[in-house]
Design an enzyme around this catalytic site. Structure first.
Site, PDB file in Angstrom:
ATOM      1  N   SER A  65      43.974  30.695  51.489  1.00  7.79           N
ATOM      2  CA  SER A  65      43.375  31.965  51.107  1.00  7.79           C
ATOM      3  C   SER A  65      42.938  32.761  52.336  1.00  7.79           C
ATOM      4  O   SER A  65      42.336  32.209  53.261  1.00  7.79           O
ATOM      5  CB  SER A  65      42.172  31.609  50.210  1.00  7.79           C
ATOM      6  OG  SER A  65      41.411  32.729  49.877  1.00  7.79           O
ATOM      7  N   SER A 117      39.761  46.603  51.184  1.00 13.06           N
ATOM      8  CA  SER A 117      39.090  47.884  50.953  1.00 13.06           C
ATOM      9  C   SER A 117      37.959  48.176  51.917  1.00 13.06           C
ATOM     10  O   SER A 117      37.471  49.296  51.950  1.00 13.06           O
ATOM     11  CB  SER A 117      38.558  47.926  49.531  1.00 13.06           C
ATOM     12  OG  SER A 117      37.462  47.050  49.406  1.00 13.06           O
ATOM     13  N   HIS A 145      43.649  47.723  45.226  1.00 14.19           N
ATOM     14  CA  HIS A 145      43.396  48.980  45.952  1.00 14.19           C
ATOM     15  C   HIS A 145      44.683  49.721  46.286  1.00 14.19           C
ATOM     16  O   HIS A 145      44.673  50.627  47.121  1.00 14.19           O
ATOM     17  CB  HIS A 145      42.578  48.709  47.221  1.00 14.19           C
ATOM     18  CG  HIS A 145      41.191  48.278  46.880  1.00 14.19           C
ATOM     19  ND1 HIS A 145      40.209  49.160  46.528  1.00 14.19           N
ATOM     20  CD2 HIS A 145      40.642  47.039  46.753  1.00 14.19           C
ATOM     21  CE1 HIS A 145      39.101  48.500  46.227  1.00 14.19           C
ATOM     22  NE2 HIS A 145      39.341  47.209  46.356  1.00 14.19           N
ATOM     23  N   LYS A 176      40.873  51.484  38.709  1.00 17.29           N
ATOM     24  CA  LYS A 176      40.726  52.344  39.896  1.00 17.29           C
ATOM     25  C   LYS A 176      41.692  53.527  39.756  1.00 17.29           C
ATOM     26  O   LYS A 176      41.373  54.467  39.054  1.00 17.29           O
ATOM     27  CB  LYS A 176      40.906  51.518  41.166  1.00 17.29           C
ATOM     28  CG  LYS A 176      39.759  50.475  41.293  1.00 17.29           C
ATOM     29  CD  LYS A 176      39.660  49.856  42.652  1.00 17.29           C
ATOM     30  CE  LYS A 176      38.680  48.690  42.684  1.00 17.29           C
ATOM     31  NZ  LYS A 176      37.272  49.059  42.551  1.00 17.29           N
ATOM     32  N   THR A 205      37.698  35.471  24.912  1.00 16.37           N
ATOM     33  CA  THR A 205      36.945  36.726  25.049  1.00 16.37           C
ATOM     34  C   THR A 205      37.666  37.822  24.273  1.00 16.37           C
ATOM     35  O   THR A 205      38.881  37.767  24.093  1.00 16.37           O
ATOM     36  CB  THR A 205      36.776  37.100  26.547  1.00 16.37           C
ATOM     37  OG1 THR A 205      35.861  38.178  26.640  1.00 16.37           O
ATOM     38  CG2 THR A 205      38.080  37.478  27.215  1.00 16.37           C
ATOM     39  N   THR A 291      28.949  42.084  53.633  1.00 12.42           N
ATOM     40  CA  THR A 291      30.239  42.666  53.259  1.00 12.42           C
ATOM     41  C   THR A 291      31.094  42.927  54.496  1.00 12.42           C
ATOM     42  O   THR A 291      32.308  42.757  54.473  1.00 12.42           O
ATOM     43  CB  THR A 291      30.001  43.972  52.472  1.00 12.42           C
ATOM     44  OG1 THR A 291      29.141  43.654  51.383  1.00 12.42           O
ATOM     45  CG2 THR A 291      31.278  44.550  51.946  1.00 12.42           C
TER      46      THR A 291
END
Ligand code: PLP
Length: 354
Positions: A65, A117, A145, A176, A205, A291
């Site tokens: 990852s 992003s 994005h 988006k 769900t 972030t």
């Protein structure tokens, strides 16, 4: 009298599957040139549910990852219970070492994003795909994005670069560029059926309501045909970069519509954002640690096709006034610093939303 329901009325397997939802899945599969698609109630859920399910189903799977992956992907990795290795952001040499060490025979899933992003940079998708093919790994890309905004039909960076057919799973959001709500994955029918059959986040769900599904389909169809919005966004984003840089503001290098402006201090960053809103009526998010790495705190601007030249000029004046009032340094910012590996600790302190 006919009744119109605003909700889906149930989970996908218990009355929640509607014609508009099935039509939306067909539209998405076509958007990415894949056999099938599966819609979830958000992009977050699509990543969390799909990554965890795919990795759980592959025996002894190793997930590899990118260190700057979104919190929803990190959750998917974590919930899978599979072993994980993190490669340095966009560092294909590091990725190759991890693939080599795992060996060709072991099941491997590479998870990464196309557009990141916070810095507005783009993954070296072609190089990653080539490595995946060489070392026999599956690929999972988050195009949240990029969908709607890149590629001749809005199929994202993988479409723009002609790589969609070499990626196993393409994930995106409907919330988006497509302006509605929901998330999805696309891939082969076998992968989609596996996730459909095993992912709790899909099964247990309430489904996306038909009206939302129909709105998303309309939006995707429009953006498949219309290049005007993509062109206008790119034009206004590059105009914003040029005008702010010409005013001496520290615009950070970005390959996309995302325009980060360096502040370099968390308190000043928050004060700048507050001042822009309070004094100038302009809302721009302050982006602070964790972030982004400490010392690279920034304002993140995302121009849309509807930000006119006049609005961009107004933004420049407001930023200059704010920089002067708060004593924030001007100057060239160059490339964003590559985040330190400590940014991946935040499994518990995830990246803020997208
Ligand atoms: N992936 C990335 C890279 C994001 O930035 C976000 C944030 O919105 C998501 C996934 C989640 O998508 P959604 O907002 O549809 O849940």
């Amino acid at each position: 009298m006919s009744t119109i329901r605003s909700g889906a009325g149930g989970t996908r397997n218990i009355s929640g599957t509607s014609n508009p939802l099935v039509e939306l899945e067909g539209e998405l599969a076509d958007l990415h040139g894949k056999e099938a698609a599966l819609v979830f109630t958000s992009g977050f859920v699509s990543n969390e549910a799909s990554i965890s399910t795919i990795a759980k189903l592959l025996p002894n799977c190793l997930i590899i990852s990118d260190e700057l992956n979104h919190a929803s992907m990190i959750e998917g990795v974590r919930r899978s219970g599979a072993e994980k290795k993190i490669f340095r952001h966009n560092d294909v040499a590091h990725l190759e070492r991890l693939l080599q060490a795992a060996g060709r025979e072991r099941a491997k899933l590479i998870v990464f994003e196309s557009v990141y992003s916070m810095d507005g940079d783009i993954a070296p998708i072609k190089a990653i795909v080539e490595l995946a093919e060489r070392y026999n790994a599956m690929t999972y890309i988050d195009e949240v994005h990029a969908v709607g905004m890149y590629g001749p039909r809005g199929g994202g960076i993988t479409e723009r670069e002609g790589l969609a057919d070499r990626i196993d799973i393409i994930e995106g959001t409907l919330a988006k560029a497509f302006g509605t709500l929901g998330g999805y994955i696309t891939g082969t029918s076998a992968v989609i059926d596996a996730v459909r059959s095993y992912a709790p986040g899909f099964i247990f769900t309430t489904a996306l309501p038909p009206a939302i599904a129909a709105a998303a389909t309309t939006s995707i169809r429009h953006l498949k045909r219309s290049q005007a919005e993509r062109d206008a966004q790119q034009q206004q984003a590059s105009r914003t970069k040029q005008i702010l840089a010409a005013a001496g503001l520290p615009v950070m290098e970005s390959a996309t519509h995302i325009v980060p402006v360096l502040v370099g201090d968390p308190e000043l960053c928050k004060m700048a954002s507050d001042r822009l809103l309070g004094v100038h009526g302009i809302y721009i998010q302050p982006i602070n640690y964790p972030t982004v790495p400490r010392g690279t705190e920034r304002l993140r601007i995302t121009p849309t096709p509807f930000h006119s030249d006049a609005l961009i000029a107004q933004l420049q004046d407001a930023l200059v006034e704010t920089w002067d009032a708060l004593g924030i340094p001007y100057g060239s910012a160059g490339r964003p610093a590559v985040a330190k590996t400590d940014r991946i600790i935040p499994l518990l302190v995830p990246k803020s939303g997208g």
